[in-house]
Design a protein around this motif. Structure first.
Motif: not given
Length: 117
Positions: A50-67
């Motif tokens: 996983i790239s740093e960019k994709v990791l950050t994006q996935a974690l931010r989306e998961m944060e936005s979704d309340g997970l």
């Protein structure tokens, strides 16, 4: 599946659930965070592809979704820690039977490939 589906109230429940874990890495991140809080560097080491960019994006989306909960400690250098929220733990528990089904399916596929001599 688009990100819009994660907040679309006019879809079936399965679609709503899948929308928040859609993507290559989110289920793996959910699984890793089940074990406890992780810093981004730890997650990258555990998922070397996983790239740093994709990791950050996935974690931010998961944060936005309340997970996922993101906690930034005010130290130098800054320390960020990610952990599952109650909703993230609830989703993880709900996915346990799906994971068990997946393991049974994989076992069946392996058994079918092994041809007795």
């Amino acid at each position: 599946m688009t990100r819009q589906r994660a907040e679309d109230t006019d879809v079936c429940g399965v679609t709503a659930a899948v929308a928040v874990i859609d993507g290559k890495w989110k289920t793996l991140l959910l699984w890793l965070l089940e074990a406890g809080p992780h810093r981004p560097g730890e997650l990258r080491r555990k998922i070397p592809d996983i790239s740093e960019k994709v990791l950050t994006q996935a974690l931010r989306e998961m944060e936005s979704d309340g997970l996922v909960h993101r906690e930034v400690h005010d130290v130098k250098p800054p320390k960020t820690v990610y952990s599952l929220t109650g909703e993230g733990r609830e989703l993880s528990e709900a996915l346990a039977p799906v994971a068990a089904w997946g393991h049974r399916r994989l076992d069946r596929l392996v058994a079918e490939r092994v041809v007795p001599s």
